[in-house]
Structure formats: C-alpha cells, structure tokens
Design an enzyme around this catalytic site. Structure first.
Site, short mmCIF file in Angstrom:
data_model
loop_
_atom_site.label_atom_id
_atom_site.label_comp_id
_atom_site.label_asym_id
_atom_site.label_seq_id
_atom_site.Cartn_x
_atom_site.Cartn_y
_atom_site.Cartn_z
N SER A 60 0.74 -1.42 0.05
CA SER A 60 0.10 0.18 0.07
C SER A 60 0.93 1.33 -0.02
CB SER A 60 -1.14 0.08 1.31
OG SER A 60 -2.17 0.91 1.01
N HIS A 101 -7.54 -5.08 -2.87
CA HIS A 101 -6.42 -4.63 -2.02
C HIS A 101 -6.01 -5.91 -1.00
CE1 HIS A 101 -3.86 -1.48 -0.99
NE2 HIS A 101 -3.95 -1.66 0.43
#
Length: 406
Positions: free
Chosen positions: A270, A383
């Site tokens: 991330s 994600h």
C-alpha cells in the site's frame, strides 16, 4: 566536499573521501565507540569534545590517535579506521584526520591539565549537550554526526513476544534525521543471510505493522526490519505521508547494512510502495523491490482517495494546485532512473484502496527506462488477498527475491 565557516568565522573544508587535500595532515580527531555511546572529554576552557590533538615528530597519525585518546582519557582503543578529513584555513592552515575507533580497555583516570573529565554519550545526547566545544557545534560536526547515524543507527533494542517460536522479534529504536524512530526486527532463530525492509501502509496507527506478518516472512529465512514510521508507537517526529518520513525507510536500510547484511530487499504494501520506491532511489545498493498493492503516484492517490484529501491537504498545505512543491517533492516517478533494483509489482485489478493504475503507471515508467520489472496482476482481487492465495503469492515473491540475490 562540504564548505562551511566554523564559529570563529574560519573557512573549513570537510571531505568523507580520502586524499582530497594536498596539505599533509598533522592533527587527529578520534571518535571512540562503545555500543551506542561515544567518548567525549571535557576541555577546561572549550567544553566537551571528541579527543584529539597534534601528532609528534616521527609519529604516524594512527599512533597519534592512540596516544591522544589515552593521554586525555586513559582509555585504550582498537580497530582504528579513517572516517573523514578537514582542512582549516586559519592563519596557519592545517589538515585534521578524523578516525573511528572501538573501545578496548579503560585504566584509572586522573584529570590532568586541559582534560578534566571523560563521558560516554549517545549521538542524541551529544547533539543536545549544553556545554560543547565550539567545533562540536559547526556544520562540519553536524555532517559527521549524520554520517555516524548512518553507520551506527541503533539507539536501543529489546525483545518482545513473537507469534512464531522459530522467529525472535525485537523492538528497535533507531536514528532517522534528528528523531528516534521505532520499528520491529524479526530474526529467524536459525539465522539469515539476506534481509528485508518491510514498509507498511497507512499513516500513524492506521495500517500498523503486524507481528504475525513479519514473522511469517522471517520464517522463510529472512531477517525482516519493519519501521513504524516517525510519530507512531512512541517514535518521535510527525508522519508527513511520504515527506521527511521517507528517511525512516532509508534509515531502515542503513540499519540492516550496519548489522552486516549485503543483500537487502524492500517489501512494500500500500502506502509503503512509494516509500520503497524512494528507498530504492536513495539507496541504489538494495537488491530488489516487491510492491504489493503499492502506491506509485502521490497525485493519483489524491485524485482517487477522496476520503484522504482532507488529511493530505492538511499535511501538504493544500491541493496539488495550491501546494505544488509539496506534491512534486513526493513524486518519485521522475526519479526512477536512479534505481538499480529489479521490481516485482503485485496488484489486484479490482483494488479500490490503491487503484490498479498505480501498477500500470509504474510498469510503463520502468519499462520506458529499461529497468527490470516483473508483474503479477490478480484479475479478480481487491487490495487484500485472502488465504491461501495470499500465502502462495508471498512465498513466490520471496523466492523471486532470492533469485535476484544470486
């Protein structure tokens, strides 16, 4: 070469590269280390300073260093190595050689002549000491202390519980700029030949490092160091979301290098993606980089993450139009030509936390620069990737890292 004026308005040149001055050196300054602390002596009029002085006739610089330290502190030293030299343009110009040394033995100390005390201090204590000698306060000494932080980044370290009996985990406090920053170090009980800097996502307490994750990686035979970033978990400073806190990633590489690792990889998730890219730019000696669901464009993050805009405007001082310098400073994509590390990009095509475009932009930029890049795009994933696929991808990524080190 650093040019500066000391506090007596004398011009000085400082170099961390050997053989930069034509004038022969006749003076020494010796920085003696014992663990995380360094030796200072108290001069009767100037204040606290590193020991040193002028070499005598027929004496080598190394012998002068040994003698001066002992005369001033009654301490014997070993492992003397060159660190820097500087030339002072005084009425009688001279060159002084700066040595590093390790503590060997201490003898009984009687304060004599100009030297009235000796003291062991951390780099932090030295920077904040109220009674330093004049030359300990100038720009040259600041540069030397910065170099010492890079060579000896550890401030303290203690063991904490581990979720895996085959992995030891420690909380590490290390130097990053003027701050003391926290991180977790995971070491396989069986030892490791290669190391990974794990760069997490989020900001402050959001997206914190998970002990289970770094232990999972360490169990595959890597030492793993995961910075919490400044301002988090008791660390000093403030997380600037890819601002000056980038130094926390560089310092993590320096820490592992100081531990003796020559094969150091970057593993990012991330927000950690852009931190890792910057680390690869600023530490081009790193072996490889894996970015998983990683940010690559700070501009794209501002566009796609409406929920983060308020935070970014507060930290950056405005929008990309109102605070262009803050955004430009964080944009790593125009710096990628300075990277040497091969890159593996892992990204879910349905990712809405960090859009898939971050991966494709990075891939295109790297290919355009003829940089080695490999991709693993996950067609039906977001994600966060669930097990068992998560573990499978992790194993494959670590195997890819090992191949880059061969």
């Amino acid at each position: 070469m650093l040019l500066f004026q000391d506090l007596t308005n004398t011009q000085v040149k400082l170099s961390f590269e050997p053989d930069q001055f034509e004038r022969e050196s006749h003076h020494v300054l010796v920085i003696v280390r014992k663990g995380p602390k360094f030796l200072l002596t108290k001069h009767s009029t100037r204040g606290y300073e590193f020991p040193g002085g002028k070499r005598e006739v027929g004496e080598s610089l190394e012998d002068a260093a040994l003698r001066e330290v002992y005369e001033e502190t009654a301490i014997q030293i070993q492992n003397l190595t060159w660190l820097a030299s500087y030339e002072v343009q005084s009425d009688e110009p001279f060159v002084k050689t700066v040595f590093l040394a390790d503590f060997k033995k201490v003898d009984h100390f009687d304060a004599l002549h100009e030297t009235t005390a000796r003291e062991w201090l951390t780099l932090r204590d030295i920077e904040r000491h109220p009674f330093l000698s004049f030359y300990m306060k100038d720009d040259g000494m600041k540069a030397i202390l910065t170099q010492l932080k890079k060579k000896f980044p550890l401030y303290k370290k203690h063991r904490i519980p581990s979720p895996n009996s085959k992995v030891r985990i420690y909380e590490v406090t290390y130097y990053s700029d003027e701050f003391l920053v926290k991180g977790w170090l995971a070491e396989p009980v069986a030892g490791a030949q290669e190391a990974i800097v794990y760069l997490r996502g989020g900001i402050n307490q959001i997206g914190k490092v998970r002990g289970a994750r770094i232990a999972q990686i360490a169990a595959q035979g890597f030492t793993v160091f995961a910075p919490h970033y400044r301002g988090s978990f008791g660390g000093e400073g403030k997380d600037e979301f890819v601002g000056a806190d980038r130094q926390d990633a560089y310092g993590a590489v320096d820490y592992l290098a100081a531990c003796g690792y020559t094969l150091i990889h970057l593993f990012a998730f991330s927000r950690g993606g852009i931190m890792a890219l910057w680390a690869a730019v600023m530490r081009p000696e790193v072996t490889s980089l894996v970015t998983w669901g990683g940010v690559s464009s700070i501009y794209l993050t501002y566009e796609e993450r409406v929920d983060m805009r308020r935070m970014m405007k507060r930290i950056y001082g405005g929008t990309p139009k109102k605070a262009p310098d803050a955004f430009e400073d964080r944009d790593v994509l125009h710096q990628l030509e300075r990277m040497n590390a091969p890159v593996l990009i892992i990204h879910g095509e349905l990712d809405t936390n960090v859009g898939f475009e971050h991966a494709t932009i990075l891939e295109e930029k790297l290919k355009g620069l003829n940089k080695p890049v490999t991709t693993r795009y996950l067609e039906n994933h977001h994600h966060f990737v669930p097990d068992p696929l998560n573990r499978q991808i992790l194993r494959e990524a670590l195997e890819w890292m090992l191949e880059q080190g061969r």
